[in-house]
Design an enzyme around this catalytic site. Structure first.
Site, PDB file in Angstrom:
ATOM      1  N   ARG A   1       3.053   0.840   3.231  1.00 16.77           N
ATOM      2  CA  ARG A   1       3.808  -0.374   3.578  1.00 16.77           C
ATOM      3  C   ARG A   1       3.941  -1.321   2.397  1.00 16.77           C
ATOM      4  O   ARG A   1       3.066  -1.379   1.521  1.00 16.77           O
ATOM      5  CB  ARG A   1       3.143  -1.112   4.729  1.00 16.77           C
TER       6      ARG A   1
ATOM      7  N   GLY B   1      -9.741  19.711  -1.527  1.00 19.42           N
ATOM      8  CA  GLY B   1     -11.067  20.083  -2.018  1.00 19.42           C
ATOM      9  C   GLY B   1     -11.804  18.870  -2.552  1.00 19.42           C
ATOM     10  O   GLY B   1     -12.999  18.690  -2.286  1.00 19.42           O
TER      11      GLY B   1
ATOM     12  N   SER C   1      -1.450   0.884  11.333  1.00 20.73           N
ATOM     13  CA  SER C   1      -1.505   1.879  10.254  1.00 20.73           C
ATOM     14  C   SER C   1      -1.008   3.246  10.721  1.00 20.73           C
ATOM     15  O   SER C   1      -0.983   3.514  11.920  1.00 20.73           O
ATOM     16  CB  SER C   1      -2.950   2.039   9.769  1.00 20.73           C
TER      17      SER C   1
ATOM     18  N   GLN D   1      -7.366  -4.021   1.647  1.00 24.14           N
ATOM     19  CA  GLN D   1      -6.094  -4.208   0.935  1.00 24.14           C
ATOM     20  C   GLN D   1      -5.454  -5.555   1.292  1.00 24.14           C
ATOM     21  O   GLN D   1      -4.893  -6.233   0.432  1.00 24.14           O
ATOM     22  CB  GLN D   1      -5.143  -3.050   1.275  1.00 24.14           C
TER      23      GLN D   1
ATOM     24  N   THR E   1       0.867  -1.183   0.000  1.00 23.30           N
ATOM     25  CA  THR E   1       0.000   0.000   0.000  1.00 23.30           C
ATOM     26  C   THR E   1       0.902   1.231   0.000  1.00 23.30           C
ATOM     27  O   THR E   1       2.132   1.076  -0.029  1.00 23.30           O
ATOM     28  CB  THR E   1      -0.894   0.042   1.263  1.00 23.30           C
ATOM     29  N   CYS E   2       0.309   2.414   0.059  1.00 24.46           N
ATOM     30  CA  CYS E   2       1.165   3.612   0.035  1.00 24.46           C
ATOM     31  C   CYS E   2       2.017   3.733   1.297  1.00 24.46           C
ATOM     32  O   CYS E   2       3.016   4.441   1.309  1.00 24.46           O
ATOM     33  CB  CYS E   2       0.326   4.865  -0.178  1.00 24.46           C
TER      34      CYS E   2
END
Lengths: 274, 442
Positions: free
Chosen positions: B51, B192, B107, B118, B48-49
């Site tokens: 790990r 945003g 996390s 995931q 994942t971003c």
């Protein structure tokens, strides 16, 4: 019958105390078990309280409106009963502690000083009078609940403006819901007060030879009715929302309290039954 | 159990390294055959971003994990990466780590809701590539169960932990039904966009987007099914919205005190919520002085985020209890892997004796009598073996004392001369296990 009446007279403040504690605990700690059981405790309390009031009516052969402390017990019941109905309709359960507190105070005062009135003036045995008084008390309960929600609205409003995100922010429903609860309570109170006034106008001139339309209690109640009537009308016409509605409800409540104090203590009225 | 694993994550390395090492779905699919060929009999790659982790059962019983790290670095070379950036796990520690990851307590944002999906997805890739056996499947099934229990039984995933979501949480404290409200998001950058998506997820009645660059506004409006307010007409349109969230990169205020005052007049003083989540700020903070204007900026919203993060941290011990609970269950199951073959051999041993003896009398009694004897001996065997079977399984399933399980198994083998039975969990067959339980009940 006196034995159960006396027992309930002691039991009711304890039960209201339990209900108040359950609602207060849930407000601070939000436990699922308490959240589900507090409504059941409130229902049981209201059921027993209703049984107590009916028992008194049967035993003493008059509705329990012949002394201040009998009236206090009805006020305690009607506040909690109105809240119970509101909670069932909206399923908003986080605000009970603030309302039940009033019932607890009134019931404690009632239980401490209430007496067994076997002999009362004949006029107090009249059924229309019972209906008139109960409507008036339920009406005042409605506007009391409306004022409590109004205060909660102001509290949350100030917290939000001041960026305070504590218990009030976490546990109270949204401003819009508080406004609705306050408004609906005021509407219910207004309707019941209207009914009390109509019954009063029909029945009072027959029951009291010294009846006068300029009686301070009548004038005070009428002004309270006018204040709420204007507020409700303006809200329904769309001119009022948010804090304005709440401020109006609070002004109405203060006016109602002032009117009751002044007419009961300072003015001379035929409209006094005890 | 010889499960091993490596992990590079937000605790061990900077974002640049983690980003550079991140493996997408296709890369994992390409990488797994390499692992299968050189290192593992079965395994899982989670990336994942925050790990990248590899877990598996090595082909040979070797506890040097450097080859796994080297294989990863060879597959995806990253400048500056070192062995020190990796955590290494063995056996029980590896299982515990997988459970911690799945439950969100490992996390970067504690209680992250995406990680469970995931983990599940990563295991599915391994299954699709025939890289997952019974033991690994059980580990990941239990990990997913642990994650679900953590969400259901604790408050680890509750409360807004991003500024955008906190803004929506505050809005919900002012308005009860967002489906009857209108919102304007100014700025179509990452913040945003997140705010717009959160509002859309909350079923906002009307959503509009405004941005200096029209192209980006159109892109975001399309994504959230919103309208577009041209940036040059922004100030004239403010009164149409109950909620305004601003997240541009402008150096100056884009909404002034006067803009809001006149907008409120046109709204007949109906309440408006202003969320300024830009740095530097987009809206003049003096607007909070106006009655019925609820103005919140980054600082105030950060208070909510910090409070919620602390609440989630307080839930970690409860999640850890669930992890321990699930580990006990898992190891109980694992111990049965050793016991089940012994039970099967023992039952086969007795069944053989019964068949031998039945064979001897087959021709000495009538057919009817033989059937009666056959039935009687079958029931007799069932009764004799019932207690040892149940007791042995009980020892294994409680998982409290592995030595005791081994001792009982050994005694049984020696008493009946059962010989060696396969003890490798990988050869365990779940269907046979179920069959045993059914037989036992019968």
């Amino acid at each position: 019958m006196l034995q159960p009446i006396d027992s309930l007279n002691i039991l009711l403040p304890i039960l209201y105390c339990l209900v108040f504690a359950a609602y207060l605990y849930d407000f601070f700690n939000e436990k699922k078990f308490v959240n589900n059981s507090k409504r059941i405790i409130l229902f049981v309390t209201l059921f027993l309280h209703l049984f107590y009031l009916i028992s008194r009516t049967i035993e003493f052969d008059h509705p329990p409106i012949t002394s201040k402390f009998e009236i206090f017990s009805i006020i305690a019941f009607s506040i909690s009963f109105s809240y119970f109905i509101l909670e069932l309709l909206t399923d908003i359960r986080g605000t009970g502690a603030f309302i039940i507190l009033f019932s607890l105070v009134f019931q404690i005062a009632s239980s401490l000083f209430i007496e067994h009135n076997f002999v009362v003036p004949e006029v107090l045995r009249n059924r229309l009078l019972g209906l008139h008084v109960i409507n008036a008390l339920l009406g005042y309960s409605g506007i009391t609940i409306s004022a409590v929600y109004g205060l909660l609205f102001i509290l949350l409003f100030k917290n939000l403006k001041a960026n305070k995100f504590g218990l009030i922010f976490n546990r109270l429903p949204s401003l819009e819901i508080l406004e609705k609860l306050s408004f609906y309570s005021a509407v219910i109170g207004f309707i019941l007060l209207t009914a009390a006034i109509i019954i009063g106008i029909i029945w009072l001139p027959n029951a009291f030879p010294n009846f006068s339309y300029f009686d301070p209690k009548l004038i005070g109640t009428f002004f309270v009715w006018i204040v709420y009537g204007i507020g409700i009308l303006r809200k329904l016409l769309g001119n009022f929302y948010g804090k304005k509605v709440i401020v109006f409800s609070l002004i109405g409540f203060v006016f109602a309290i002032m009117s009751l104090i002044v007419t009961n203590t300072l003015g001379k009225t035929f409209h006094s039954f005890y | 159990m010889n499960l091993v694993g490596i992990s590079i994550n937000h605790k061990t390395s900077p974002l640049e390294l983690r980003e550079a090492l991140h493996l997408n779905h296709d890369e994992i699919v390409t990488f797994i055959p390499r692992l299968k060929e050189s290192l593992f009999s079965e395994g899982v790659v989670i990336s994942t971003c925050n790990r990248t982790e590899i877990f598996g059962f090595p082909k040979i019983n070797e506890f040097n994990l450097s080859p796994i790290i080297n294989e990863l670095i060879q597959f995806k070379p990253v400048n500056g990466i070192q062995q020190e950036h990796f955590l290494k796990f063995f056996s029980c520690g590896a299982v515990r780590h997988i459970f911690s990851v799945a439950s969100g307590i490992d996390s970067m944002i504690i209680g992250d809701s995406q990680i469970l999906g995931q983990v599940k997805e990563s295991f599915e890739i391994s299954e699709d590539l025939d890289f997952a056996g019974t033991a690994l499947r059980k580990i990941f099934d239990t990990a997913i169960k642990t994650g679900k229990r953590a969400i259901k039984e604790t408050k680890i995933g509750e409360g807004a932990v991003t500024v955008s979501y906190a803004a929506v949480q505050v809005v919900e404290k002012i308005f009860s039904n967002l489906d009857k409200k209108s919102a304007l998001v100014i700025g179509s950058g990452e913040t945003g966009e997140l705010a717009a998506v959160n509002l859309r997820d909350k079923n906002i009645g009307k959503l509009a987007v405004s941005n200096r660059t029209m192209e980006r506004a159109e892109k975001l409006a399309e994504k959230v099914h919103g309208e577009i307010v041209p940036f040059q007409f922004l100030k004239e349109q403010l009164h149409n919205f109950d909620i305004i969230i601003s997240a541009t990169s402008s150096d100056n205020y884009i909404i002034s005190f006067e803009n809001i005052r006149s907008a409120l007049k046109r709204r007949k003083n109906s309440p408006v919520v202003l969320m300024d989540i830009a740095v530097p700020r987009d809206i003049d903070p003096d607007v909070k002085k106006i009655e019925n204007v609820f103005y919140h900026d980054m600082d105030s919203l950060k208070i909510i985020v910090d409070q919620n993060l602390q609440k989630r941290k307080d839930q970690v011990p409860l999640v850890q209890k669930i992890i321990i609970d699930e580990m006990i269950g898992f190891y109980g199951w694992l111990n049965t892997l050793d016991v089940v073959p012994t039970i099967k051999t023992m039952r086969s041993f007795f069944e053989e004796i019964r068949n031998d003896e039945l064979e001897k009398i087959k021709n000495k009694v009538s057919k009817e009598d033989f059937l009666k004897i056959e039935d009687m001996t079958r029931r007799m065997m069932g009764r004799i073996l019932h207690n040892p079977t149940v007791k042995l399984r009980e020892f294994a399933e409680t998982g409290a004392n592995i030595k005791e399980v081994a001792a009982h198994t050994m005694i049984l083998k020696e008493l009946f001369n059962l010989g060696e039975v396969p003890l490798n969990g990988n050869e365990f067959n779940e269907d046979e296990h179920k069959e045993d339980r059914v037989n036992e009940k019968e």
